[in-house]
Design an enzyme around this catalytic site. Structure first.
Site, short mmCIF file in Angstrom:
data_model
loop_
_atom_site.label_atom_id
_atom_site.label_comp_id
_atom_site.label_asym_id
_atom_site.label_seq_id
_atom_site.Cartn_x
_atom_site.Cartn_y
_atom_site.Cartn_z
N CYS A 280 0.88 -1.22 -0.01
CA CYS A 280 -0.14 -0.02 -0.12
C CYS A 280 0.91 1.18 0.01
CB CYS A 280 -0.90 -0.01 1.23
SG CYS A 280 -2.32 -1.38 0.97
N HIS B 259 -3.57 7.03 2.13
CA HIS B 259 -3.87 5.50 1.57
C HIS B 259 -5.26 5.35 2.32
CE1 HIS B 259 -4.19 1.75 0.89
NE2 HIS B 259 -4.16 1.24 2.10
N ASN C 104 -10.14 -0.44 -0.34
CA ASN C 104 -9.06 -0.14 -0.09
C ASN C 104 -8.23 -1.06 -1.46
OD1 ASN C 104 -6.06 -0.61 0.20
ND2 ASN C 104 -6.39 -1.37 2.24
#
Ligand code: ACO
Length: 334
Positions: A118, A261, A291
């Site tokens: 990520c 993020h 996500n």
């Protein structure tokens, strides 16, 4: 080599697959509920590629970078480097970035995949900026793209991954400019590999974290200790933001936008509250995309560009954390 130059972000583009998976869709295949997912994560829907029909991370990355090139009014042949941040490369070899570069028509531009989970987009920005400062690269495409729906288990036993992840790509075009005021102000990149077991994709039974009972279905699927990652993120987000502000000699008030993020709404709100920031400065769009790993930050940037909320002269801090464990920032003067 040229004299000192700045770097500007001249184009942004994104792509998502056609297929939408709502929380209600997930209720039908696992023990979960729309209410639980909204309350615990803020997610309402996610996009999913049709892997069985050949869709892959390359298709999303290609659409995103073509849109970013359009926005930058640049031809692919002008690019001299492509960095594809992803943990979903089609194959271990070749790098997906190379096939992508050929398909969009670069003229033998450098191309490589960057794996930082990520943190991929943030680490990619810092890497691209550093390479541009050597004077060897003038026009760089950075793409964050991931398709984790390929590696989550759509049943109750894999539900913590299935509810959380979606597929997408986001790209930016970076270009050298004579305006030395534009570019990276400060950055941070960190890791703690001792905590690798919190988030992994075991390939053999030996890759499973200690204490996790082996079951065949787990191989090639995402394993995540959700609570541990959650606690880590709540503490780390504010610390790395503070560290970067210190390095820049700034306060949170000096930054116009925090683009983080999109991991979980609760993690993001905790960081936003810690700095007392308004919603217009600390952005959340996890409800629409879930996500999306390396794509989540450019998806937010694209929202802001489309709404004309981001303007030249502003300062933007990009913040990531994820598997590794890794965490980092990239603070830019636009
Ligand atoms: N649906 C319904 N109930 C559920 C679900 C679900 N999907 N998942 C767990 N539950 C239940 C559990 O069984 C438990 O029930 P109990 O209290 O009766 O035992 C209860 O809900 C709480 O379970 P937790 O696991 O504690 O749930 P939590 O609040 O931690 O939420 C989640 C889980 C959403 C995964 C959260 O831990 C999280 O977001 N973690 C962070 C993950 C993350 O940010 N990853 C980013 C990195 S990604 C990368 O780098 C690739």
């Amino acid at each position: 080599m040229t004299g000192p130059e700045g770097v500007e972000i001249v184009g942004v583009g994104t792509a998502v697959p056609d297929g939408v998976v709502t929380n209600t869709d997930l209720e039908k295949v696992m023990d979960t509920s729309d209410e639980w997912i909204r309350q615990r994560t803020g997610i309402e829907q996610r996009y999913r590629i049709k892997a069985d029909q050949g869709e892959s991370v390359k298709h999303l990355a290609k659409d995103a970078v073509i849109r970013a090139l359009d926005a930058a009014n640049m031809d692919a042949a002008e690019l001299d480097l492509i960095v594809l941040s992803t943990m979903s490369s089609e194959m271990t070899c070749p790098p997906t970035a190379c096939r992508l570069a050929a398909e969009i028509g670069t003229k033998n531009a450098g191309a490589f995949d960057l794996s930082a989970a990520c943190c991929g987009f943030v680490f990619g920005l810092n890497t691209a900026y550093g390479l541009m400062q050597t004077g060897q690269y003038r026009n760089v495409a950075l793409i964050g793209a991931d398709t984790l729906t390929n590696i989550v288990e759509y049943s109750t036993k894999g539900r913590n991954g299935a509810i959380l992840f979606g597929d997408a790509a986001g790209a930016v075009i970076l270009r050298k400019t004579s305006d030395t005021g534009k570019g990276l102000i400060a950055q941070a990149m960190h890791s703690d590999g001792a905590r690798w077991a919190d988030l992994s994709i075991p390939q053999t039974k030996f890759d499973l974290p200690e204490g996790v009972e082996f079951d065949e279905w787990q191989l090639g699927k995402l394993y995540m200790n959700g609570q541990s990652v959650f606690k880590f993120a709540v503490g780390t987000f504010p610390r790395v933001i503070e560290q970067t502000l210190d390095r820049a000699g700034m306060t949170a008030g000096d930054v116009d936008h925090f683009i983080c993020h999109q991991s979980n709404r609760r993690i993001l709100e905790a960081a936003r509250d810690r700095f007392g920031l308004a919603e217009e400065k600390f952005h959340i769009n996890i409800d629409r995309f879930a996500n999306t790993v390396a794509a989540s930050i450019p998806l937010v940037l694209n929202d802001l560009v489309s709404a004309r909320s981001v303007k030249p002269g502003q300062r933007v801090m990009f913040v990531g954390f994820g598997g590794g464990l890794t965490w980092g920032t990239s603070l830019w003067q636009l």
